[in-house]
Design a protein around this motif. Structure first.
Motif: not given
Length: 245
Positions: A117, A120, A144, A146, A150-151
């Motif tokens: 989080h 992100r 992950s 972006l 959001e990932y």
């Protein structure tokens, strides 16, 4: 993430270490070092790419707790130089574009929840996790990216012997698992980014190959000067080479 960049009326000390050991295991330390050193060598000719790891990154001026310390990170668009800590407001607001955490059971929640989080919100474009022991994450590597704030999970581009291969848009490199061991590959050349021992072995092998080529080239009728030029050696190294008769 909003960065405070205005001057402060008071002095704030930003610690450069927290007194904790660099890593909790040999494997974690070894892959942290590999990630930093391999990527540092890969980008060594770029003056605008900073590669580091296990370094405090302060992202909000005046707030000492606004800090992260990724195991491995890469920042584009800042000077490639040594730092004792990284303060984003002194670097044009630049924050990591790529982050990798060498994860374990004890850091699983922090890496998969809290840091995910935070990264992100900081706008880290790619976030990878690697578990050297493979004891809870299968496969032991995941990434992950972006997308619109959001990932989203990065899907493997292919696999070798059932081991997934991930491509990093940020680095322009592939991440492979070779019998469970993480290695970066240059997809343009197909070559693996070497660790320190592999780099030293390759250097020694290349030097030995140059030495072995001296008598062969001299035997073909080339002069010492021509051999030196072809092999990148000095004329003295060629003329002083012990040639077996």
């Amino acid at each position: 993430m909003n960065l405070i960049s205005q001057p402060l009326d008071f002095e704030i000390e930003y610690p450069e270490a927290d007194g904790k050991p660099m890593s909790e295991s040999d494997q974690t330390r070894d892959y942290l070092i590999y990630g930093v050193e391999a990527l540092r060598r890969y980008f060594s000719d770029r003056s605008d790419v900073y590669v580091s790891g296990n370094l405090f990154i302060y992202y909000r001026q005046g707030v000492r707790d606004a800090v992260v310390s990724p195991d491995v990170f890469v920042i584009f668009g800042v000077e490639n130089k040594q730092r004792r800590s990284y303060k984003a407001w002194e670097e044009g607001g630049k924050l990591p574009d790529f982050v990798m955490e060498i994860t374990s059971k004890t850091t699983q929640y922090q890496d998969e929840e809290e840091k995910l989080h935070k990264y992100r919100n900081l706008g880290v474009t790619e976030y990878f996790q690697y578990v050297p022991t493979g004891d809870y994450l299968q496969p032991p590597l995941k990434g992950s990216r972006l997308v619109e704030g959001e990932y989203q999970a990065i899907a493997p581009t292919s696999a070798i012997n059932d081991s997934p291969i991930f491509y990093s848009n940020v680095l322009g490199l592939e991440l492979h698992l070779l019998e469970g061991e993480l290695r970066f590959f240059d997809p343009q050349t197909g070559e693996k980014l070497l660790d320190f021992d592999e780099t030293e072995q390759a250097r020694q092998a290349a030097e030995q190959a140059r030495q072995d080529a001296i008598p062969r080239l001299l035997g073909m009728g080339l002069s010492a000067e021509q051999v030196a030029l072809a092999l990148g050696l000095s004329t003295e190294e060629v003329t002083n080479h012990p040639i077996e008769r």
